[in-house]
Design a protein around this motif. Structure first.
Motif, PDB file in Angstrom:
ATOM      1  N   VAL A   1      29.804   0.398  -9.023  1.00 18.33           N
ATOM      2  CA  VAL A   1      28.414   0.112  -8.682  1.00 18.33           C
ATOM      3  C   VAL A   1      28.337  -1.128  -7.793  1.00 18.33           C
ATOM      4  O   VAL A   1      27.520  -1.199  -6.874  1.00 18.33           O
ATOM      5  CB  VAL A   1      27.571  -0.061  -9.955  1.00 18.33           C
ATOM      6  CG1 VAL A   1      26.130  -0.289  -9.622  1.00 18.33           C
ATOM      7  CG2 VAL A   1      27.696   1.159 -10.823  1.00 18.33           C
TER       8      VAL A   1
ATOM      9  N   THR B   1      37.009  -6.911  -9.441  1.00 23.85           N
ATOM     10  CA  THR B   1      36.692  -6.380 -10.757  1.00 23.85           C
ATOM     11  C   THR B   1      37.512  -5.141 -11.077  1.00 23.85           C
ATOM     12  O   THR B   1      37.915  -4.936 -12.222  1.00 23.85           O
ATOM     13  CB  THR B   1      35.195  -6.049 -10.839  1.00 23.85           C
ATOM     14  OG1 THR B   1      34.448  -7.129 -10.320  1.00 23.85           O
ATOM     15  CG2 THR B   1      34.778  -5.818 -12.261  1.00 23.85           C
TER      16      THR B   1
ATOM     17  N   PHE C   1      34.072   1.499 -13.687  1.00 22.50           N
ATOM     18  CA  PHE C   1      32.651   1.862 -13.683  1.00 22.50           C
ATOM     19  C   PHE C   1      31.795   0.743 -13.127  1.00 22.50           C
ATOM     20  O   PHE C   1      30.956   0.955 -12.249  1.00 22.50           O
ATOM     21  CB  PHE C   1      32.206   2.238 -15.095  1.00 22.50           C
ATOM     22  CG  PHE C   1      32.623   3.614 -15.493  1.00 22.50           C
ATOM     23  CD1 PHE C   1      33.764   3.822 -16.216  1.00 22.50           C
ATOM     24  CD2 PHE C   1      31.869   4.704 -15.119  1.00 22.50           C
ATOM     25  CE1 PHE C   1      34.161   5.097 -16.572  1.00 22.50           C
ATOM     26  CE2 PHE C   1      32.252   5.975 -15.464  1.00 22.50           C
ATOM     27  CZ  PHE C   1      33.398   6.180 -16.198  1.00 22.50           C
ATOM     28  N   GLN C   2      31.978  -0.463 -13.637  1.00 27.00           N
ATOM     29  CA  GLN C   2      31.159  -1.573 -13.159  1.00 27.00           C
ATOM     30  C   GLN C   2      31.442  -1.852 -11.693  1.00 27.00           C
ATOM     31  O   GLN C   2      30.521  -2.040 -10.890  1.00 27.00           O
ATOM     32  CB  GLN C   2      31.470  -2.856 -13.954  1.00 27.00           C
ATOM     33  CG  GLN C   2      31.143  -2.804 -15.407  1.00 27.00           C
ATOM     34  CD  GLN C   2      32.316  -2.390 -16.232  1.00 27.00           C
ATOM     35  OE1 GLN C   2      33.119  -1.571 -15.802  1.00 27.00           O
ATOM     36  NE2 GLN C   2      32.428  -2.938 -17.421  1.00 27.00           N
TER      37      GLN C   2
ATOM     38  N   ASP D   1      42.850  -6.306 -22.304  1.00 31.14           N
ATOM     39  CA  ASP D   1      41.478  -5.886 -22.519  1.00 31.14           C
ATOM     40  C   ASP D   1      41.510  -4.562 -23.263  1.00 31.14           C
ATOM     41  O   ASP D   1      41.810  -3.519 -22.689  1.00 31.14           O
ATOM     42  CB  ASP D   1      40.761  -5.737 -21.166  1.00 31.14           C
ATOM     43  CG  ASP D   1      39.303  -5.407 -21.338  1.00 31.14           C
ATOM     44  OD1 ASP D   1      38.691  -4.914 -20.382  1.00 31.14           O
ATOM     45  OD2 ASP D   1      38.774  -5.638 -22.432  1.00 31.14           O
ATOM     46  N   VAL D   2      41.193  -4.614 -24.558  1.00 28.23           N
ATOM     47  CA  VAL D   2      41.350  -3.425 -25.401  1.00 28.23           C
ATOM     48  C   VAL D   2      40.339  -2.350 -25.002  1.00 28.23           C
ATOM     49  O   VAL D   2      40.608  -1.153 -25.106  1.00 28.23           O
ATOM     50  CB  VAL D   2      41.182  -3.812 -26.882  1.00 28.23           C
ATOM     51  CG1 VAL D   2      41.303  -2.613 -27.769  1.00 28.23           C
ATOM     52  CG2 VAL D   2      42.224  -4.835 -27.245  1.00 28.23           C
ATOM     53  N   VAL D   3      39.172  -2.769 -24.497  1.00 27.28           N
ATOM     54  CA  VAL D   3      38.138  -1.791 -24.134  1.00 27.28           C
ATOM     55  C   VAL D   3      38.624  -0.914 -22.987  1.00 27.28           C
ATOM     56  O   VAL D   3      38.414   0.302 -22.985  1.00 27.28           O
ATOM     57  CB  VAL D   3      36.834  -2.520 -23.761  1.00 27.28           C
ATOM     58  CG1 VAL D   3      35.770  -1.535 -23.367  1.00 27.28           C
ATOM     59  CG2 VAL D   3      36.363  -3.352 -24.915  1.00 27.28           C
TER      60      VAL D   3
ATOM     61  N   THR E   1      39.078   3.095 -23.067  1.00 31.18           N
ATOM     62  CA  THR E   1      38.361   3.963 -22.140  1.00 31.18           C
ATOM     63  C   THR E   1      39.308   4.848 -21.356  1.00 31.18           C
ATOM     64  O   THR E   1      39.006   6.011 -21.125  1.00 31.18           O
ATOM     65  CB  THR E   1      37.549   3.127 -21.140  1.00 31.18           C
ATOM     66  OG1 THR E   1      36.931   2.068 -21.823  1.00 31.18           O
ATOM     67  CG2 THR E   1      36.514   3.964 -20.460  1.00 31.18           C
TER      68      THR E   1
ATOM     69  N   PRO F   1      37.136  -8.247 -19.064  1.00 37.78           N
ATOM     70  CA  PRO F   1      36.081  -7.230 -18.944  1.00 37.78           C
ATOM     71  C   PRO F   1      35.823  -6.871 -17.493  1.00 37.78           C
ATOM     72  O   PRO F   1      35.711  -7.728 -16.642  1.00 37.78           O
ATOM     73  CB  PRO F   1      34.871  -7.915 -19.568  1.00 37.78           C
ATOM     74  CG  PRO F   1      35.436  -8.849 -20.535  1.00 37.78           C
ATOM     75  CD  PRO F   1      36.739  -9.311 -19.986  1.00 37.78           C
ATOM     76  N   GLY F   2      35.770  -5.584 -17.226  1.00 39.16           N
ATOM     77  CA  GLY F   2      35.594  -5.129 -15.852  1.00 39.16           C
ATOM     78  C   GLY F   2      36.039  -3.697 -15.796  1.00 39.16           C
ATOM     79  O   GLY F   2      35.889  -2.958 -16.757  1.00 39.16           O
TER      80      GLY F   2
END
Lengths: 252, 115, 80
Positions: free
Chosen positions: A147, A131, A143-144, A54-56, A60, A139-140
């Motif tokens: 919450v 997650t 931060f997500q 997951d490149v994002v 981050t 994706p995960g």
């Protein structure tokens, strides 16, 4: 400034802003055309260099890790600000909620609602933990999932009355997790300095692409951010709930 | 398509600001401000979009996957959404305290604190 | 095909954003804001941004409505 004058001023200013926005946005490349060179390079390099899929997440917590540190501290400051703003003031006191009829206690929560709340809360905790740990693969991420973990506590608030909430709510644990999360990010960054490299560099072993524990410091930072965001959002809601249920202005 | 995409961004921002200016209720004003803030997130992602691209997750891809969309913009927008919610909560805490002191939520009826 | 989906999502977001501003009562506005958040999540998903869509879903469905409704409850109780 009267309301009419304010509206006229806004109309003029909005027209100017709309023209500026139009000119500025028209200068952008058309929607869906070529990406920037930095983005193309990172899409190619992130997977082989950091062993994550997951490149994002890699961006981050690794390539732009310092920005995430600042965002995390903004969150910490916002939660601290809310705690300060919603403290009991000098003319207020904390009283548990009472029934309006004089000699009746508040009826206990309905068993069906309480059962549903407990089931949902366990499910949400499990989803939140999943997650966090899978943030390097899909994706995960912290931060997500923070919450989602906080919402496991919100469901308890919704399913019962205030006395039970006070019994189950681990206030010192929430505040400690908020602080430990923010501090933990800095500590992991200092690991880079201790290893002789720059702050926040990825100095732990990288592992194999496709495993859960891969990417060096990225899953560690995911965990730490998840703990911090969960603590922060839980404190936030408990402050608002205290204001609604418990804090009363003393009559003069 | 470009006109629609960037036009929606400008429209959201202007509508949010219009809501803030003409609001008669402080809580309504804070939610309009969050609408204006989401316009910036949409713009970030629009800049990073590539037609026919797939998400920047490189697992279980088909044989000829094609280009991926911009991952840097997604990283920026992702933290922005969560932190924006916390700052909105801070604004609502301010509103709650203002209501306690002034007794009203109408911004036109609020006066300066003791002179 | 994906362009059509993005166009539908953009129109949904613009329309519900306008509706959020035009709804003056805060309690009704909280529900319309939930609809707006859903539109934003759909837009982010159609633009292939999975992480951001997940953030928007959890924030717009869980954190924001709870905070707004708790503030409203506090303000209404103060008015009684």
């Amino acid at each position: 400034m009267s309301r009419r004058a304010r509206l006229v001023f806004f109309a003029v200013a909005a027209a100017g802003l709309a023209v500026t926005l139009g000119v500025g946005l028209a200068g952008l490349p058309s929607f869906g055309s070529q990406l920037t060179a930095y983005a193309r390079m990172l899409n190619e390099l992130a997977s082989p260099q950091r062993h994550v899929t997951d490149v994002v997440s890699a961006i981050t917590f690794d390539y732009r890790g310092i920005d995430t540190l600042f965002e995390e501290f903004i969150l910490l400051a916002a939660v601290a600000g809310i705690s300060v703003l919603l403290r009991p003031l000098s003319d207020e006191s904390r009283q548990l909620p009472e029934d309006k009829a004089p000699n009746r206690k508040i009826p206990p929560p309905s068993p069906a609602v309480w059962l549903l709340a407990v089931l949902l809360s366990s499910l949400l905790t499990l989803i939140g933990l999943e997650t966090i740990t899978h943030g390097v693969l899909t994706p995960g991420g912290g931060f997500q999932a923070g919450v989602i973990l906080a919402s496991a506590i919100y469901v308890i608030y919704l399913g019962t009355n205030y006395a039970t909430v006070e019994r189950f709510q681990p206030d010192p644990l929430l505040e400690a997790s908020d602080g430990v999360g923010a501090f933990g990010y800095v500590v992991i960054g200092l690991l880079g300095l201790l290893a002789g490299d720059v702050f926040l560099s990825n100095v732990v072993g990288l592992g194999v692409t496709g495993n859960l524990i891969a990417g060096g410091t990225i899953p560690l930072l995911n965990l730490v951010v998840g703990v911090e965001v969960a603590g922060g959002f839980a404190i936030l809601a408990s402050e608002f709930l205290d204001q609604t249920a418990v804090i009363r202005t003393e009559r003069r | 398509m470009s006109v629609l995409a960037y036009g929606v961004v400008a429209w959201l921002f202007l509508v949010g600001i219009y809501g803030v200016v003409t609001s008669r209720n402080l809580i309504h004003m804070v939610v309009c401000l969050s609408v204006a803030q989401s316009a910036t997130d949409v713009l970030l992602l629009e800049i990073g979009y590539r037609t026919g691209g797939h998400a920047p997750v490189f697992v279980n891809l088909p044989t000829h996957p094609g280009p991926a969309v911009d991952a840097v913009m997604q990283a920026l927008a992702l933290t922005d959404v969560v932190v924006g919610a916390a700052v909105t909560a801070l604004l609502l805490a301010l509103v709650v305290q203002v209501h306690k002191r002034a007794g009203t939520l109408d911004p036109d009826a609020l006066r300066a604190t003791r002179d | 095909m994906s362009e059509a989906v993005i166009a539908v999502a953009l129109v949904w977001v613009a329309a519900s954003g306008t509706a959020v501003v035009l709804t003056r009562d805060p309690l009704h506005q909280a529900f319309v804001a939930g609809f707006f958040g859903l539109g934003l999540a759909f837009l982010y998903l159609s633009m292939q941004a999975g992480d951001v869509a997940l953030s928007q879903i959890v924030v717009g469905a869980i954190a924001l409505p709870l905070i707004v409704l708790l503030s409203l409850a506090k303000v209404r109780k103060g008015r009684e």
